[in-house]
Design a protein around this motif. Structure first.
Motif, PDB file in Angstrom:
ATOM      1  N   GLN A 102      -8.273 -12.952   2.314  1.00 21.29           N
ATOM      2  CA  GLN A 102      -9.010 -14.235   2.210  1.00 21.29           C
ATOM      3  C   GLN A 102      -8.265 -15.234   2.015  1.00 21.29           C
ATOM      4  O   GLN A 102      -8.361 -16.447   2.651  1.00 21.29           O
ATOM      5  CB  GLN A 102     -10.109 -14.102   1.101  1.00 21.29           C
ATOM      6  CG  GLN A 102     -10.951 -15.206   1.035  1.00 21.29           C
ATOM      7  CD  GLN A 102     -11.900 -15.076  -0.298  1.00 21.29           C
ATOM      8  OE1 GLN A 102     -11.753 -14.087  -0.966  1.00 21.29           O
ATOM      9  NE2 GLN A 102     -12.994 -15.980  -0.282  1.00 21.29           N
ATOM     10  N   GLN A 103      -7.145 -15.339   1.238  1.00 22.05           N
ATOM     11  CA  GLN A 103      -6.203 -16.236   0.956  1.00 22.05           C
ATOM     12  C   GLN A 103      -5.451 -16.782   2.217  1.00 22.05           C
ATOM     13  O   GLN A 103      -5.345 -17.850   2.693  1.00 22.05           O
ATOM     14  CB  GLN A 103      -5.322 -15.855  -0.351  1.00 22.05           C
ATOM     15  CG  GLN A 103      -5.915 -15.790  -1.442  1.00 22.05           C
ATOM     16  CD  GLN A 103      -5.122 -15.014  -2.633  1.00 22.05           C
ATOM     17  OE1 GLN A 103      -3.789 -14.683  -2.233  1.00 22.05           O
ATOM     18  NE2 GLN A 103      -5.354 -15.464  -3.826  1.00 22.05           N
ATOM     19  N   LEU A 104      -4.897 -15.649   2.974  1.00 20.80           N
ATOM     20  CA  LEU A 104      -4.375 -16.082   4.264  1.00 20.80           C
ATOM     21  C   LEU A 104      -5.202 -16.927   5.237  1.00 20.80           C
ATOM     22  O   LEU A 104      -4.953 -17.540   5.812  1.00 20.80           O
ATOM     23  CB  LEU A 104      -3.861 -14.678   4.837  1.00 20.80           C
ATOM     24  CG  LEU A 104      -3.134 -14.852   6.223  1.00 20.80           C
ATOM     25  CD1 LEU A 104      -2.010 -15.761   6.278  1.00 20.80           C
ATOM     26  CD2 LEU A 104      -2.721 -13.578   6.666  1.00 20.80           C
ATOM     27  N   GLN A 160      -8.115  -1.907  -2.361  1.00 21.88           N
ATOM     28  CA  GLN A 160      -9.382  -2.550  -1.463  1.00 21.88           C
ATOM     29  C   GLN A 160      -9.503  -4.091  -1.919  1.00 21.88           C
ATOM     30  O   GLN A 160      -9.453  -4.930  -1.189  1.00 21.88           O
ATOM     31  CB  GLN A 160     -10.599  -1.805  -1.636  1.00 21.88           C
ATOM     32  CG  GLN A 160     -10.712  -0.544  -1.158  1.00 21.88           C
ATOM     33  CD  GLN A 160     -11.953   0.108  -0.956  1.00 21.88           C
ATOM     34  OE1 GLN A 160     -12.971  -0.297  -1.321  1.00 21.88           O
ATOM     35  NE2 GLN A 160     -11.878   1.561  -0.825  1.00 21.88           N
ATOM     36  N   GLN A 161      -9.651  -4.013  -3.246  1.00 22.91           N
ATOM     37  CA  GLN A 161      -9.907  -5.390  -3.698  1.00 22.91           C
ATOM     38  C   GLN A 161      -8.658  -6.687  -3.538  1.00 22.91           C
ATOM     39  O   GLN A 161      -8.714  -7.614  -3.068  1.00 22.91           O
ATOM     40  CB  GLN A 161     -10.140  -5.646  -5.429  1.00 22.91           C
ATOM     41  CG  GLN A 161     -10.351  -6.922  -5.925  1.00 22.91           C
ATOM     42  CD  GLN A 161     -10.880  -6.701  -7.259  1.00 22.91           C
ATOM     43  OE1 GLN A 161     -10.712  -5.788  -8.041  1.00 22.91           O
ATOM     44  NE2 GLN A 161     -11.098  -8.238  -7.936  1.00 22.91           N
ATOM     45  N   LEU A 188       0.786  -1.028   0.156  1.00 25.62           N
ATOM     46  CA  LEU A 188       0.024   0.008   0.120  1.00 25.62           C
ATOM     47  C   LEU A 188       1.101   1.206  -0.063  1.00 25.62           C
ATOM     48  O   LEU A 188       1.117   2.179   0.899  1.00 25.62           O
ATOM     49  CB  LEU A 188      -0.985   0.024   1.279  1.00 25.62           C
ATOM     50  CG  LEU A 188      -1.738  -1.303   1.469  1.00 25.62           C
ATOM     51  CD1 LEU A 188      -2.705  -1.305   2.797  1.00 25.62           C
ATOM     52  CD2 LEU A 188      -2.767  -1.234   0.336  1.00 25.62           C
ATOM     53  N   ASN A 189       1.505   1.379  -1.207  1.00 31.90           N
ATOM     54  CA  ASN A 189       2.393   2.592  -1.400  1.00 31.90           C
ATOM     55  C   ASN A 189       1.910   3.904  -1.933  1.00 31.90           C
ATOM     56  O   ASN A 189       2.696   4.745  -2.363  1.00 31.90           O
ATOM     57  CB  ASN A 189       3.723   2.168  -2.200  1.00 31.90           C
ATOM     58  CG  ASN A 189       3.227   1.529  -3.505  1.00 31.90           C
ATOM     59  OD1 ASN A 189       1.847   1.652  -3.766  1.00 31.90           O
ATOM     60  ND2 ASN A 189       4.015   0.912  -4.383  1.00 31.90           N
ATOM     61  N   SER A 190       0.687   3.960  -1.687  1.00 31.98           N
ATOM     62  CA  SER A 190      -0.022   5.279  -2.060  1.00 31.98           C
ATOM     63  C   SER A 190       0.248   6.523  -0.964  1.00 31.98           C
ATOM     64  O   SER A 190       0.899   6.021   0.022  1.00 31.98           O
ATOM     65  CB  SER A 190      -1.462   5.294  -2.228  1.00 31.98           C
ATOM     66  OG  SER A 190      -1.761   4.336  -3.164  1.00 31.98           O
ATOM     67  N   PRO A 191       0.255   7.622  -1.417  1.00 33.41           N
ATOM     68  CA  PRO A 191       0.552   8.772  -0.439  1.00 33.41           C
ATOM     69  C   PRO A 191      -0.520   8.528   0.885  1.00 33.41           C
ATOM     70  O   PRO A 191      -1.719   7.980   0.763  1.00 33.41           O
ATOM     71  CB  PRO A 191      -0.251  10.020  -0.994  1.00 33.41           C
ATOM     72  CG  PRO A 191      -0.016   9.618  -2.695  1.00 33.41           C
ATOM     73  CD  PRO A 191      -0.367   8.149  -2.672  1.00 33.41           C
ATOM     74  N   ALA A 192       0.097   8.674   1.853  1.00 30.05           N
ATOM     75  CA  ALA A 192      -0.592   8.318   3.319  1.00 30.05           C
ATOM     76  C   ALA A 192      -1.668   8.854   3.538  1.00 30.05           C
ATOM     77  O   ALA A 192      -2.755   8.398   4.079  1.00 30.05           O
ATOM     78  CB  ALA A 192       0.721   8.769   4.498  1.00 30.05           C
ATOM     79  N   LEU A 246     -10.341  -6.977   9.152  1.00 30.52           N
ATOM     80  CA  LEU A 246      -9.390  -6.379   8.584  1.00 30.52           C
ATOM     81  C   LEU A 246      -9.701  -5.926   7.085  1.00 30.52           C
ATOM     82  O   LEU A 246      -9.612  -5.270   6.669  1.00 30.52           O
ATOM     83  CB  LEU A 246      -8.074  -7.233   8.726  1.00 30.52           C
ATOM     84  CG  LEU A 246      -6.632  -6.277   8.494  1.00 30.52           C
ATOM     85  CD1 LEU A 246      -6.431  -5.176   9.458  1.00 30.52           C
ATOM     86  CD2 LEU A 246      -5.266  -7.046   8.669  1.00 30.52           C
ATOM     87  N   SER A 247     -10.233  -7.128   6.589  1.00 33.54           N
ATOM     88  CA  SER A 247     -10.879  -7.173   5.308  1.00 33.54           C
ATOM     89  C   SER A 247     -11.875  -6.242   4.956  1.00 33.54           C
ATOM     90  O   SER A 247     -11.855  -5.052   4.082  1.00 33.54           O
ATOM     91  CB  SER A 247     -11.214  -8.458   4.722  1.00 33.54           C
ATOM     92  OG  SER A 247     -11.473  -8.392   3.374  1.00 33.54           O
TER      93      SER A 247
END
Length: 341
Positions: A109-111, A101-102, A88-92, A248-249
């Motif tokens: 979900q995989q985890l 989000q997806q 998640l490297n977008s501007p803070a 968290l999702s």
């Protein structure tokens, strides 16, 4: 054949300590040889001691294997969350994009699917399973607002199902959301129920498994004011809390910005760190217990004595000698497998 059957009994149940019934069976078996003759007391004592120590060592070894698996699951979950946080490297200050989000929801979900295996060692709240009954958690429907600031004072009374517990909450006029949350927490504390809230003012309740009924049965609410109108009691059923990863999702779509969501991920990671510390302490204690078992008395002397007895039995044509050797070999194999697990 009695001793052979007794050893086989230990082999089949080597993953748990000897019960009183099993120990009695072993004692009876070792008190007589194949001809039904009484065995010397010293030999009985050695055999019982060896069998008991093997069973106890196998049980501790199994617990060590389970602890190692739990530690691997914790490290896996932590690393997967760390990878997600870094992606998640977008501007803070920016909100999560639809793609982010997806992506977050898919990875979480995989985890969760990986950790859903019965042998992962973690429960739905990412806490070590099996050490103690998991706390029961539930959320209150958003239709009941106990946190928003109001201009008038209000009183809310709650009957906690059929448990007999009751809570009375005083919410003075002009109190902030945080102050109202504190009032709710103080009101529920005597019932051994902890209360928290998310960014959307959703209330979550948690208690020990022994108090589960207080959260599983519908609540009856009465009050005076806007939150709960005066009149007939209102019945409200709490919703079982989502798993930690599901929460968290869902938070991915509600977070105010990327930085806020990264902080939520870090909170879950801190929980995993705390769990890892407990698991490592448990493993150290089990290792010390296993070392203590091996130091109680040297098994080498005992095993040599038994081996000598078996050699004599085989030379004399004893019918049970071969099965006893095979049983002891199977027990040793099981111990090695669990030790390497």
């Amino acid at each position: 054949m009695q001793l052979s059957n007794a050893v086989e009994k230990v082999n089949n149940s080597a993953l748990t300590p000897l019960s009183a019934t099993d120990k009695a069976a072993v004692v009876k078996a070792v008190q007589q040889d194949d001809a039904g003759q009484k065995v010397p007391q010293s030999r009985q004592s050695r055999q019982i001691q060896v069998l008991s120590k093997w069973a106890l060592a196998a049980d501790v070894s199994k617990q060590l294997s389970q602890t190692d698996q739990t530690e691997r699951s914790i490290r896996l979950a932590y690393q997967e969350l760390e990878n997600l946080r870094r992606q998640l490297n977008s501007p803070a200050a920016a909100r999560l994009s639809a793609d982010q989000q997806q992506q977050a929801q898919q990875k979480l979900q995989q985890l969760e699917q990986k950790l859903a295996r019965s042998d992962s060692g973690l429960n739905a709240q990412l806490m070590p399973a099996g050490t103690a009954p998991a706390p029961v958690s539930a959320s209150l429907t958003n239709n009941i607002d106990l946190l928003s600031e109001r201009r008038q004072s209000e009183q809310v009374n709650i009957l906690l199902g059929r448990s007999g517990g009751a809570v009375s909450i005083s919410l003075p006029a002009g109190q902030s959301v945080s102050e109202n949350l504190q009032s709710v927490q103080q009101a529920f504390a005597p019932q051994q129920i902890s209360v928290s809230a998310d960014n959307q003012q959703q209330l979550y309740f948690s208690t020990e498994a022994r108090n589960a009924r207080k959260l599983q049965e519908p609540w009856l609410l009465t009050g005076q004011g806007v939150r709960v109108a005066a009149g007939n009691p209102v019945s409200v059923a709490l919703q079982p809390a989502d798993s930690a990863l599901t929460q968290l999702s869902k938070a991915a779509g509600k977070a105010d910005n990327v930085q806020a969501y990264q902080q939520q991920i870090q909170l879950v990671q801190q929980q995993l760190k705390d769990a890892l510390g407990k698991v490592q302490a448990q493993r150290a204690a089990l290792q010390a217990q296993l070392a203590a078992i091996s130091q109680q008395q040297s098994d080498a002397t005992e095993l040599n004595a038994l081996s000598q007895q078996l050699r004599l039995n085989m030379q004399s044509g004893s019918k049970s000698a071969v099965s006893v050797v095979m049983s002891q070999a199977n027990i040793t194999r099981s111990l090695v497998e669990f030790g390497l697990g």
